[in-house]
Design a protein around this motif. Structure first.
Motif, short mmCIF file in Angstrom:
data_model
loop_
_atom_site.label_atom_id
_atom_site.label_comp_id
_atom_site.label_asym_id
_atom_site.label_seq_id
_atom_site.Cartn_x
_atom_site.Cartn_y
_atom_site.Cartn_z
N ASN A 86 0.81 -1.21 0.00
CA ASN A 86 0.00 0.00 0.00
C ASN A 86 0.85 1.27 0.00
N ALA A 87 2.16 1.12 -0.04
CA ALA A 87 3.05 2.28 0.01
C ALA A 87 3.22 2.89 -1.39
N ILE A 88 3.42 4.18 -1.41
CA ILE A 88 3.73 4.90 -2.64
C ILE A 88 5.04 5.65 -2.40
N MET A 89 5.95 5.53 -3.32
CA MET A 89 7.22 6.23 -3.17
C MET A 89 7.38 7.20 -4.33
N ALA A 90 7.79 8.40 -4.02
CA ALA A 90 8.09 9.40 -5.03
C ALA A 90 9.58 9.70 -4.94
#
Length: 196
Positions: A66-70
């Protein structure tokens, strides 16, 4: 629980117009989870939650999948991906994780919906909202630009027409909700004295 409840009171209940979105979202959305504020549909959901409820929520949603990395850096994509893999490649997904992006079949709105809320506020305010496209739709940027033209700054169309020229409002604004899913295109304004 006391801290979150106090935040709810401070942010939504103890300031003029603070609860507008608590009313606007469920008026605009009938099935989609966007009908609830991030803090919850009702503050009792927080005040009545047990420690086991909180643990279960954390176990389901706070998962690597569920993580989002930018990543923003002056380097090639391949190098970024290598560094991300090096730092986070060992994180495993979990079978019990929830799907973070909820797909919901929000029915097409075929008739206007209206709600009048009476509060002790300095001046009456009006909000008008329309359903709009998802964040990844090409039209999203057009809606964003349109709200800037309509409501951003003293020379915006709404400000010139409704505030300066007609004197109907003391403030006029336009915005989009900016949600990942189906968003809202919103016009709002504070009525000038003597106008309803």
């Amino acid at each position: 629980q006391r801290v979150v409840t106090e935040e709810y009171n401070q942010r939504y209940m103890n300031q003029p117009y603070g609860d507008v979105w608590l009313h606007l979202r469920p008026l605009c959305y009938k099935h989609h989870p966007y009908r609830w504020a991030t803090i919850g549909a009702d503050i009792r959901h927080v005040s009545e939650a047990t420690l086991e409820d909180v643990r279960a929520f954390h176990e389901r949603w706070y998962r690597p999948q569920n993580a989002i990395m930018a990543v923003a850096a002056p380097m090639k994509t391949d190098e970024q991906l290598r560094l991300v893999e090096e730092a986070f490649g060992s994180a495993k997904t979990c079978a019990i994780g929830g799907k973070w992006r909820v797909e919901s079949d929000e029915p097409a709105q075929t008739a206007p919906r209206e709600l009048t809320v009476r509060r002790d506020v300095p001046t009456p305010m009006v909000y008008i909202a329309w359903p709009m496209c998802n964040h990844d739709d090409q039209r999203f940027r057009l809606c964003d630009l349109l709200t800037d033209i309509l409501g951003n700054g003293a020379s915006s169309r709404l400000n010139r027409t409704l505030v300066r020229d007609a004197g109907l409002m003391t403030e006029a604004d336009a915005c989009i909700s900016g949600d990942a899913g189906p968003g809202l295109f919103v016009l709002s304004g504070k009525m000038a004295p003597g106008h309803s």
